[in-house]
Design a protein around this motif. Structure first.
Motif, short mmCIF file in Angstrom:
data_model
loop_
_atom_site.label_atom_id
_atom_site.label_comp_id
_atom_site.label_asym_id
_atom_site.label_seq_id
_atom_site.Cartn_x
_atom_site.Cartn_y
_atom_site.Cartn_z
N ARG A 192 -3.03 -0.31 3.51
CA ARG A 192 -3.69 -0.52 5.18
C ARG A 192 -4.71 -1.32 5.26
NH1 ARG A 192 -6.90 5.11 5.51
NH2 ARG A 192 -8.61 4.42 4.55
N TYR B 28 -1.09 -0.68 9.22
CA TYR B 28 -0.48 0.31 7.89
C TYR B 28 0.69 -0.40 7.75
CZ TYR B 28 -3.70 4.36 7.96
OH TYR B 28 -5.29 4.86 8.26
N TRP C 168 2.23 2.70 1.35
CA TRP C 168 1.73 2.72 2.16
C TRP C 168 0.56 1.65 1.74
CZ3 TRP C 168 4.18 2.79 6.99
CH2 TRP C 168 4.58 3.87 7.28
#
Length: 123
Positions: free
Chosen positions: A38, A93, A36
């Motif tokens: 962002r 995200y 992940w």
């Protein structure tokens, strides 16, 4: 090719928690690491968390202690849970996948990206 689709973003109150999901499809057998990232407005993309095929997971220092990342063994879903949210967690995200066994915190190690999901933390 690997396709990724994020879900679960939205408006969250400061101090609350969120759970994001990423659905993977296509050549998922070729993926070693999922992660992940962002990006907040006006800021550079930032690493958040990653999960390797062998089960090892790690989070960025900026979210350490508030972050849990997981991935199923079939490599078809990945999730991110964050707690004690702060206004600085507001960002889009993205989930990403890499065919490099030792991909880490550098976005350039990742081959495939989702479209992103907006998370807004209100104070």
């Amino acid at each position: 090719q690997v396709q990724l689709v994020e879900s679960g973003g939205g408006l969250v109150q400061a101090g609350g928690s969120l759970r994001l999901s990423c659905a993977l499809s296509g050549r998922t057998y070729s993926i070693f690491v999922t992660a992940w990232f962002r990006q907040a407005p006006g800021k550079e993309r930032e690493f958040v968390a990653a999960a390797r095929s062998e089960g090892y997971t790690f989070c960025a220092d900026s979210v350490s202690g508030r972050c849990t990342v997981s991935r199923d063994n079939a490599k078809t879903t990945m999730s991110l849970q964050m707690s004690s949210l702060k206004s600085e967690d507001t960002a889009v995200y993205y989930c990403a996948a890499s065919q490099k066994r030792w991909a880490g915190r550098d976005g350039y190690d990742y081959d495939s990206w989702g479209q992103g999901t907006q998370v807004t933390v209100s104070s």
